[in-house]
Design an enzyme around this catalytic site. Structure first.
Site, PDB file in Angstrom:
ATOM      1  N   GLU A 192      -9.607 -37.716  17.304  1.00 50.39           N
ATOM      2  CA  GLU A 192     -10.383 -37.463  17.870  1.00 50.39           C
ATOM      3  C   GLU A 192      -9.065 -38.210  19.243  1.00 50.39           C
ATOM      4  O   GLU A 192      -8.661 -38.090  20.158  1.00 50.39           O
ATOM      5  CB  GLU A 192     -11.467 -38.071  18.017  1.00 50.39           C
ATOM      6  CG  GLU A 192     -12.456 -36.849  17.706  1.00 50.39           C
ATOM      7  CD  GLU A 192     -13.778 -37.666  17.445  1.00 50.39           C
ATOM      8  OE1 GLU A 192     -14.852 -37.358  18.601  1.00 50.39           O
ATOM      9  OE2 GLU A 192     -14.420 -38.978  17.164  1.00 50.39           O
ATOM     10  N   ALA A 251     -13.945 -44.025  12.461  1.00 52.37           N
ATOM     11  CA  ALA A 251     -14.640 -45.249  12.873  1.00 52.37           C
ATOM     12  C   ALA A 251     -14.899 -46.107  11.902  1.00 52.37           C
ATOM     13  O   ALA A 251     -14.807 -45.793  10.352  1.00 52.37           O
ATOM     14  CB  ALA A 251     -15.300 -45.729  13.699  1.00 52.37           C
ATOM     15  N   GLU A 302     -16.938 -36.020  10.015  1.00 58.30           N
ATOM     16  CA  GLU A 302     -18.754 -36.316  11.026  1.00 58.30           C
ATOM     17  C   GLU A 302     -20.102 -35.939  10.508  1.00 58.30           C
ATOM     18  O   GLU A 302     -20.939 -36.523   9.499  1.00 58.30           O
ATOM     19  CB  GLU A 302     -18.739 -36.913  12.044  1.00 58.30           C
ATOM     20  CG  GLU A 302     -17.918 -37.487  12.603  1.00 58.30           C
ATOM     21  CD  GLU A 302     -16.405 -37.151  13.136  1.00 58.30           C
ATOM     22  OE1 GLU A 302     -15.584 -38.125  14.120  1.00 58.30           O
ATOM     23  OE2 GLU A 302     -16.134 -36.595  12.582  1.00 58.30           O
ATOM     24  N   GLY A 346     -12.840 -40.556  14.438  1.00 55.84           N
ATOM     25  CA  GLY A 346     -12.498 -40.990  15.656  1.00 55.84           C
ATOM     26  C   GLY A 346     -10.936 -40.975  15.558  1.00 55.84           C
ATOM     27  O   GLY A 346      -9.641 -41.206  16.928  1.00 55.84           O
TER      28      GLY A 346
END
Length: 260
Positions: free
Chosen positions: A115, A66, A135, A112
């Site tokens: 994900e 992200a 993360e 992300g």
């Protein structure tokens, strides 16, 4: 449709979404998430599109995470809202899409990005791909389904190891663990995905969308997957695709599914 951060094309019943932010290694910011959502929504509504392939531009990254600069100063409430909106717009949306989605993972799929790949129904990786959820190295946990989908794919222990070490795994490990379905060379990645998509597109789109729904039911709290399968199986008997499929089988010809 016109987009700033993605490219969409269609070819032989296959829709392609390419995340195109190479200077940011295709990182997901708010605008990109919204655009990818709109692209998926549009391709899913197109009866001519039977399979969707998503990838990243260039050879370095599928999606390298992200865009941290967008949320580094967020409060607890803002952080929770960010995750909730991301689930709704993209990650859960893709996982439950009626049209099958293949992630063509080229290069880094981190945070992300991984994900997003895990939300897709099938994952194919190029041999230079590296995957991870880093993360915790930033003082946060995966927020777009990583803590839930990774254990479903690789098991609880391996998922926790990946999450807690914030490390990356290569393609050999990812394939052995079941994180990806196939590993091919960079040159073969999109041709392989096209071949796989073509095999899927030959079958009943109604049955495929129902299969996605029923498989997902088995991973949903409070839902009996076996009962959902029985209902879905019965539903198929009332479709035009079932009539065409069974008739074609008995007549020893290839089915021409109407998608109804």
């Amino acid at each position: 449709m016109s987009f700033n951060n993605i490219i969409t094309t269609t070819e032989n019943q296959i829709g392609f979404i390419t995340i195109n932010r190479p200077s940011k290694l295709n990182a997901l910011n708010k605008e990109t998430i919204q655009e990818v959502h709109e692209a998926f929504e549009s391709l899913d509504a197109d009866a001519a599109v039977q399979v969707i392939v998503i990838t990243g531009s260039g050879e370095k990254a599928f999606v390298a995470g992200a865009d941290i600069a967008e949320f580094s100063n967020f409060s607890e409430t803002e952080g929770a809202e960010l995750a909730a909106k991301g689930h709704q717009l993209l990650f859960d949306f893709v996982a439950n899409l009626a049209t099958p989605v293949i992630a063509a993972v080229n290069g880094f799929a981190l945070g992300g990005g991984l994900e997003l790949a895990m939300a897709c129904h099938i994952r194919v990786a190029s041999d230079n791909a590296r995957m991870g959820l880093p993360e915790v190295s930033l003082g946060v946990i995966p927020g777009y389904g990583g803590t839930q989908r990774l254990p479903q794919l690789v098991g609880k222990g391996r998922a926790l190891e990946m999450i807690m070490t914030a490390g990356m795994v290569g393609t050999e490990q990812a394939l052995m663990w079941g994180l990806v379905n196939h590993v091919v060379t960079q040159e073969e990645l999109l041709p392989f995905c096209k071949t796989l998509a073509a095999k899927i597109a030959k079958n009943s789109p109604v049955a495929i969308s129902k299969a996605i729904e029923v498989v997902n039911a088995g991973y949903t709290d409070g839902v009996n997957g076996f009962e959902t399968e029985i209902e879905g199986f019965g539903y198929c008997f009332g479709t035009e695709d079932f009539k065409e499929g069974t008739t074609a089988f008995l007549e020893k010809r290839k089915a021409d599914f109407p998608g109804k």
